[in-house]
Design a protein around this motif. Structure first.
Motif, mmCIF file in Angstrom:
data_model
loop_
_atom_site.group_PDB
_atom_site.id
_atom_site.type_symbol
_atom_site.label_atom_id
_atom_site.label_comp_id
_atom_site.label_asym_id
_atom_site.label_seq_id
_atom_site.Cartn_x
_atom_site.Cartn_y
_atom_site.Cartn_z
ATOM 1 N N LYS A 85 96.907 -58.584 -53.030
ATOM 2 C CA LYS A 85 97.234 -58.653 -54.452
ATOM 3 C C LYS A 85 96.380 -57.674 -55.253
ATOM 4 O O LYS A 85 96.875 -57.012 -56.175
ATOM 5 C CB LYS A 85 97.019 -60.078 -54.977
ATOM 6 N N LYS A 86 95.103 -57.584 -54.903
ATOM 7 C CA LYS A 86 94.227 -56.636 -55.595
ATOM 8 C C LYS A 86 94.675 -55.197 -55.351
ATOM 9 O O LYS A 86 94.636 -54.356 -56.253
ATOM 10 C CB LYS A 86 92.777 -56.824 -55.150
ATOM 11 N N LEU A 87 95.095 -54.912 -54.125
ATOM 12 C CA LEU A 87 95.620 -53.577 -53.822
ATOM 13 C C LEU A 87 96.853 -53.265 -54.663
ATOM 14 O O LEU A 87 96.979 -52.175 -55.230
ATOM 15 C CB LEU A 87 95.981 -53.481 -52.342
ATOM 16 N N LEU A 88 97.760 -54.225 -54.752
ATOM 17 C CA LEU A 88 99.009 -54.015 -55.483
ATOM 18 C C LEU A 88 98.755 -53.860 -56.981
ATOM 19 O O LEU A 88 99.513 -53.191 -57.674
ATOM 20 C CB LEU A 88 99.965 -55.179 -55.221
ATOM 21 N N ARG A 89 97.685 -54.474 -57.464
ATOM 22 C CA ARG A 89 97.333 -54.353 -58.882
ATOM 23 C C ARG A 89 96.456 -53.129 -59.129
ATOM 24 O O ARG A 89 95.979 -52.916 -60.227
ATOM 25 C CB ARG A 89 96.594 -55.614 -59.339
ATOM 26 N N LYS A 90 96.209 -52.373 -58.070
ATOM 27 C CA LYS A 90 95.369 -51.166 -58.126
ATOM 28 C C LYS A 90 93.922 -51.489 -58.506
ATOM 29 O O LYS A 90 93.217 -50.657 -59.081
ATOM 30 C CB LYS A 90 95.959 -50.116 -59.072
ATOM 31 N N GLU A 91 93.480 -52.692 -58.173
ATOM 32 C CA GLU A 91 92.071 -53.057 -58.320
ATOM 33 C C GLU A 91 91.373 -52.734 -57.000
ATOM 34 O O GLU A 91 91.013 -53.613 -56.216
ATOM 35 C CB GLU A 91 91.937 -54.546 -58.661
ATOM 36 N N PHE A 92 91.210 -51.444 -56.764
ATOM 37 C CA PHE A 92 90.789 -50.985 -55.441
ATOM 38 C C PHE A 92 89.352 -51.401 -55.093
ATOM 39 O O PHE A 92 89.045 -51.679 -53.940
ATOM 40 C CB PHE A 92 90.942 -49.464 -55.341
ATOM 41 N N TRP A 93 88.485 -51.421 -56.095
ATOM 42 C CA TRP A 93 87.103 -51.837 -55.819
ATOM 43 C C TRP A 93 87.088 -53.280 -55.307
ATOM 44 O O TRP A 93 86.459 -53.585 -54.295
ATOM 45 C CB TRP A 93 86.254 -51.717 -57.086
ATOM 46 N N SER A 94 87.766 -54.170 -56.019
ATOM 47 C CA SER A 94 87.802 -55.579 -55.623
ATOM 48 C C SER A 94 88.443 -55.746 -54.252
ATOM 49 O O SER A 94 87.971 -56.538 -53.422
ATOM 50 C CB SER A 94 88.569 -56.406 -56.660
ATOM 51 N N ALA A 95 89.517 -55.006 -54.009
ATOM 52 C CA ALA A 95 90.210 -55.105 -52.734
ATOM 53 C C ALA A 95 89.317 -54.655 -51.584
ATOM 54 O O ALA A 95 89.201 -55.333 -50.553
ATOM 55 C CB ALA A 95 91.482 -54.260 -52.762
ATOM 56 N N LYS A 96 88.674 -53.520 -51.774
ATOM 57 C CA LYS A 96 87.827 -53.002 -50.695
ATOM 58 C C LYS A 96 86.602 -53.871 -50.478
ATOM 59 O O LYS A 96 86.192 -54.104 -49.332
ATOM 60 C CB LYS A 96 87.388 -51.561 -50.982
ATOM 61 N N PHE A 97 86.018 -54.353 -51.553
ATOM 62 C CA PHE A 97 84.834 -55.200 -51.415
ATOM 63 C C PHE A 97 85.175 -56.475 -50.653
ATOM 64 O O PHE A 97 84.415 -56.921 -49.783
ATOM 65 C CB PHE A 97 84.259 -55.536 -52.791
ATOM 66 N N CYS A 98 86.306 -57.073 -50.973
ATOM 67 C CA CYS A 98 86.706 -58.297 -50.289
ATOM 68 C C CYS A 98 86.999 -58.020 -48.815
ATOM 69 O O CYS A 98 86.506 -58.729 -47.927
ATOM 70 C CB CYS A 98 87.942 -58.902 -50.947
ATOM 71 N N MET A 99 87.755 -56.974 -48.543
ATOM 72 C CA MET A 99 88.148 -56.687 -47.160
ATOM 73 C C MET A 99 86.966 -56.253 -46.309
ATOM 74 O O MET A 99 86.802 -56.712 -45.169
ATOM 75 C CB MET A 99 89.214 -55.595 -47.136
ATOM 76 N N ASP A 100 86.114 -55.377 -46.837
ATOM 77 C CA ASP A 100 85.053 -54.791 -46.018
ATOM 78 C C ASP A 100 83.699 -55.479 -46.199
ATOM 79 O O ASP A 100 82.703 -55.032 -45.632
ATOM 80 C CB ASP A 100 84.920 -53.295 -46.328
ATOM 81 N N SER A 101 83.686 -56.564 -46.968
ATOM 82 C CA SER A 101 82.461 -57.355 -47.085
ATOM 83 C C SER A 101 82.766 -58.817 -46.779
ATOM 84 O O SER A 101 82.416 -59.326 -45.720
ATOM 85 C CB SER A 101 81.847 -57.208 -48.482
ATOM 86 N N TYR A 102 83.479 -59.474 -47.685
ATOM 87 C CA TYR A 102 83.716 -60.909 -47.511
ATOM 88 C C TYR A 102 84.508 -61.206 -46.233
ATOM 89 O O TYR A 102 84.101 -62.048 -45.413
ATOM 90 C CB TYR A 102 84.454 -61.465 -48.725
ATOM 91 N N MET A 103 85.632 -60.537 -46.053
ATOM 92 C CA MET A 103 86.458 -60.809 -44.868
ATOM 93 C C MET A 103 85.769 -60.358 -43.582
ATOM 94 O O MET A 103 85.932 -60.976 -42.526
ATOM 95 C CB MET A 103 87.822 -60.130 -44.998
#
Length: 283
Positions: free
Chosen positions: A166-184
């Protein structure tokens, strides 16, 4: 004598001459039994003092050791205050600063014993500090997860696969990358550790926080990881997310089978189908 050794000698000399310092214990890679220190290793010390506030808050004392270029404080995993200092030649010293009153509890706590078990050296001891003998220390044990914990981690992971998309689709790339490459990735690391213990036994050393993962993880896992971290780019993040999901699923299914846990298949399928459809349509 290398730079770190010279710096350590200066710290020991200062500790011996300073009445407020009661004891100094070397831990970490410089004292470790496995994975010995190299030229990039830091110096990790437990400093026991009658005046912890001074050593945590003041910079004045650091100049008696060397030239401090960068210094800051942060809490350790156990909640103690740690002073991290960068001296000449980028020599890094981490001082875990505790009061004399609190010292014995810290050293004999679960976290303290696990740290000491990897190796330690008493450098200064002006008090009757009781240090457990290494031969009497139990090796840090591996505890198999409960089914409830396993299911919660799996559901957490698949929930955040959707959230990241959802973050990717909303172009919130920082949030998307942080979640994928940190939290997940923290959830993925947890599953990698469990999987490796299943394959190699409870005594297998997976270290902590992903340290030395290239020496203890299976080659297939490392091959997946090469593709699981993304550039700051929408398409690449989408590809890396799918790779992260595929690796997590593979390991989680193996773990559920080994422990006879029920795998949250619906969560996996729902999340995976939704993510694939959205990424195919939009990216």
């Amino acid at each position: 004598m290398n730079t770190n050794q010279l710096l350590l000698e200066a710290i020991i000399s200062y500790a011996k001459e300073t009445k407020d310092i009661c004891a100094l214990i070397l831990i970490g890679s410089q004292a470790r039994i496995e994975k010995h220190a190299d030229e990039y290793s830091d110096i990790d010390l437990i400093m026991i003092t009658e005046n912890p506030g001074y050593f945590i808050l003041s910079d004045e004392w650091l100049s008696h050791i060397g030239t401090p270029h960068i210094s800051f404080t942060e809490p350790t995993i156990a909640g103690e205050q740690e002073r991290r200092v960068l001296f000449d030649n980028a020599s890094d010293v981490d001082f875990v600063i505790v009061s004399q009153e609190h010292a014995q509890n810290v050293i004999q706590s679960k976290n303290g014993l696990e740290i000491l078990n990897k190796g330690y050296k008493i450098l200064v001891n002006k008090i009757n500090l009781i240090i457990p003998s290494l031969t009497n220390l139990a090796a840090p044990g591996y505890s198999a997860p409960s089914e409830n914990t396993f299911r919660n981690v799996v559901n957490d992971f698949w929930y955040h696969a959707v959230w990241t998309t959802k973050k990717l689709l909303r172009k919130e790339f920082w949030s998307a990358k942080f979640c994928m490459d940190s939290y997940m990735k923290q959830k993925l690391l947890w599953m990698i550790e469990i999987y490796e213990h299943i394959r190699h036994g409870e005594s297998y050393n997976t270290w902590y926080g992903g340290r030395f993962i290239d020496s203890w993880a299976e080659q297939d896992i490392k091959d997946h990881l090469c593709r699981a971290f993304a550039h700051y780019d929408a398409a690449d993040m989408g590809t890396s997310l799918i790779e992260t999901m595929n690796l997590f699923r593979k390991l989680a299914v193996e773990v559920s089978s080994a422990y006879k846990f029920e795998y949250p298949l619906h969560a996996d399928e729902y999340s995976t189908n939704w993510v694939h459809k959205k990424l195919t349509d939009k990216l």
